[in-house]
Design an enzyme around this catalytic site. Structure first.
Site, PDB file in Angstrom:
ATOM      1  CE  LYS A 279      -2.676  20.157   1.898  1.00  0.00           C
ATOM      2  NZ  LYS A 279      -3.719  21.157   2.137  1.00  0.00           N
ATOM      3  CD  GLU A 365      -8.907  34.154  -4.715  1.00  0.00           C
ATOM      4  OE1 GLU A 365      -8.313  33.638  -3.752  1.00  0.00           O
ATOM      5  OE2 GLU A 365      -8.625  33.908  -5.912  1.00  0.00           O
ATOM      6  NE  ARG A 393      -4.810  35.504  -7.162  1.00  0.00           N
ATOM      7  CZ  ARG A 393      -4.448  34.220  -7.283  1.00  0.00           C
ATOM      8  NH1 ARG A 393      -4.859  33.342  -6.402  1.00  0.00           N
ATOM      9  NH2 ARG A 393      -3.710  33.831  -8.278  1.00  0.00           N
TER      10      ARG A 393
END
Length: 633
Positions: A279, A365, A393
């Site tokens: 990253k 979630e 969600r």
């Protein structure tokens, strides 16, 4: 080279050296643009070579690349004809920070939430087979997104159906030593060549037909291969799903990445390619702190210092995090849960102070909500901190696992309302509508940071499910009290008297409603303002009294009008037989575009000027909604 590139098909004629130069130019463009516009920097910098390799090997847009979440798609946009528009990234009227099908034929699927890529790509592969066509389909998914159960549901079906599908696992967290990485790359380059694959299949076919000892030899051969690959890689996990596993490959070495992908593109059946990237690659501040530069505001590209990050009031998120930590000091039942959003939900201090009472469940979630229900069953007071857009969600879990059992689970809904440049996938404008009709649910929307603290204590004291929502960004800088007083559930507050009309403003729009009332007072109009505090239960006594007294009611909410607060008021007045004229100011029945929060508030009539215009016109008998200035209202 980037300026001269017209289509990704031209990459096929470039040498590896030229592609490496191109990668440097792409990084420079991304850093320069995001330093001015803000955006998802670290993840996009990490996949530059991978993106180049994919477009070099595939024949896009006929072949499909489905990006998971889309945080890492900036290089993809630059390679597919959007260089001239790239400076408008995430701006009002500009290109999106995520893939969008109506923006480019190279964007195969709209994304913004995680763990969806494999499901979508498998659907495309199934459609391809129904049509009898031959295009290749690739899903690019990060290791973080694999914490979402939906990704494993898709892997399970893909392995069972054995359709031609390539899944690229972009692993930007795993650390692999040079020796292991080099050996692994060598093994997989050899094992994925067409010749070796053909020999392997022919050997398996031969051994399986040898009488008596053939099957035993085949088992030994397979076990030896699995042991070698499994010793160095997590390949056995994915092979258990029915995927051929390739990797791990160095995601920044084009000279090995390209031939490996070329070999994989010729394989039959589902294949998972494990690519290791870093990253923030190429920008030292982002490499050093990828969390900060995941989603970052404008910054100084020379130093990496984020602009506008100092001074001013604390954010609503910050107030939430500090207050919850203080509450947990006094109440050992309080636990905090989030879904891969430790910093984003303001829970870092809580996690450090109470590591045994903090749970980051990953991008899951649904699990977060039902996990909280289990905690509540055993006497704890769990607080589930999620962004509004991500709570969507877990709707079924909120209904069946929490509300149905009337469990004391608190939902701290961050980024409620219009969030700005992330656009329609991230605006939190549906939670009023999908929460208020759930039985047993209490829903609050505090107007400022003091009221947020009071809502938090009220929720913890309530024996049932409670949700409170608060927006992205800075709070109002109000001095916080030493002692927090809870609300009486279902009680609002009148903030201003008025005789010509009354505004019922729920949430932080109260501040704009008060400013609008001041403007109208200067024009000789007397307009009251009421903060209902609660979407559910409504303060019927207060709201009905004010509606009867003025006969003109204006509701204001940073939520879609369909099924939201204004709808609740209309239903209440209808049920009680109250004859009052009602104007609902909120968001229209459409997905709201990207833009800054002030721009969008102005466009949709949610700032003081817009509210004042709506009330003024309504009092004077003009029923046209003020949001008609925004198309689609």
């Amino acid at each position: 080279m980037l300026k001269k590139l017209r289509t990704p098909d031209e990459l096929k004629s470039f040498s590896v050296k030229q592609l490496e130069v191109l990668a440097g130019e792409i990084r420079e463009k991304i850093i320069d643009t995001v330093s001015r516009t803000g955006g998802h920097l670290a993840s996009s910098l990490g996949v530059v070579e991978l993106t180049i390799a994919l477009h070099r090997v595939l024949n896009t847009p006929a072949d499909k690349i489905v990006w998971d979440v889309g945080h890492q798609a900036y290089a993809h946009k630059l390679l597919t004809g959007r260089l001239e528009q790239f400076d408008t990234l995430r701006q009002l009227g500009g290109i999106s920070g995520f893939p969008k099908r109506d923006e480019s034929p190279y964007d195969a699927f709209d994304v913004g939430h995680s763990s969806t890529s494999i499901s979508a790509a498998l659907g495309m592969a199934a459609a391809r087979d129904c049509h009898g066509s031959q295009e290749k389909v690739v899903a690019v998914i990060g290791d973080g997104s694999l914490t979402g159960g939906m990704a494993f549901e898709a892997l399970n079906q893909a392995g069972d159906q054995q359709k031609n599908l390539i899944v690229v696992l972009n692993d930007n967290e795993m650390s692999i030593s040079p020796n292991v990485g080099a050996l692994s790359s060598l093994i997989n380059r050899k094992m994925t060549s067409e010749l070796v694959v053909r020999i392997k299949k022919e050997a398996e076919n031969f051994l399986s037909h040898v009488p008596r000892i053939g099957k035993d030899l085949l088992k030994v051969a397979r076990k030896a291969e699995d042991s070698l690959k499994g010793f160095f890689t997590p390949g056995m996990l994915f092979e258990a799903f029915g995927f051929d596993y390739v990797g791990p490959l160095n995601g920044h070495r084009l000279e090995t990445l390209i031939p490996a992908l070329e070999n994989v593109a010729n394989l039959e059946g589902p294949v998972l390619v494990h690519v290791v990237t870093r990253k923030g690659k190429g920008f030292e501040p982002a490499e050093r702190n990828p969390s900060l530069f995941h989603g970052v505001g404008p910054f100084d590209k020379a130093t990496g210092e984020v602009r506008g990050g100092k001074g001013g009031p604390a954010s609503f998120t910050g107030v939430f995090g500090k207050t919850l930590t203080a509450m947990a000091e006094k109440d050992e039942r309080i636990v905090a849960i989030t879904a891969a959003m430790l910093e984003g939900t303001g829970l870092k201090e809580f996690s450090q102070r109470f590591p045994q009472r903090f749970f980051d469940v990953g991008i899951a979630e649904q699990h977060a909500v039902t996990f909280a229900a289990g905690l509540a069953c055993q006497g704890m007071r769990p607080v589930v901190a999620l962004y509004s857009t991500f709570l969507q969600r877990a709707y079924d879990n909120v209904v069946h696992d929490v509300a149905l059992q009337r469990l004391p689970v608190t939902f701290a809904i961050d980024r409620a309302g219009l969030v700005g440049a992330d656009g329609p996938t991230h605006h939190g404008v549906f939670d009023f509508s999908f929460l208020r009709h759930i039985p047993n649910m209490v829903v609050m929307a505090p107007r400022d940071e003091i009221e947020l603290q009071r809502a938090m204590l009220t929720a913890t004291l309530h024996d049932g499910p409670v949700a409170y929502r608060y927006p992205r960004g800075q709070a109002f800088g109000l001095p916080l009290p030493d002692a927090i007083e809870p609300f009486a559930v279902g009680r609002g507050e009148k903030l201003r008297d008025g005789n010509d009309a009354v505004i019922f403003a729920l949430g932080t729009v109260c501040r704009e409603a008060l400013l609008a009332a001041d403007m109208l007072a200067g024009e000789g109009l007397s307009v009251g303002v009421v903060d209902p505090r609660f979407l559910k239960p409504l303060d019927k006594e207060l709201l009905i009294a004010e509606a009867r007294r003025t006969g003109v009611v204006v509701t204001v909410e940073e939520n879609v009008r369909q099924g939201g607060f204004g709808s609740a008021v209309l239903e209440m007045l209808g049920d009680e037989g109250i004859a009052a004229r009602v104007l609902r100011i909120g968001l229209p029945d459409r997905f709201v575009e990207q833009g800054t929060q002030p721009q969008l508030h102005a466009r949709y009539g949610l700032d003081a000027e817009g509210i004042a215009a709506g009330v003024r016109n309504f009092i004077h008998g003009q029923t046209t909604n003020p949001q008609s200035r925004a198309s689609g209202a």
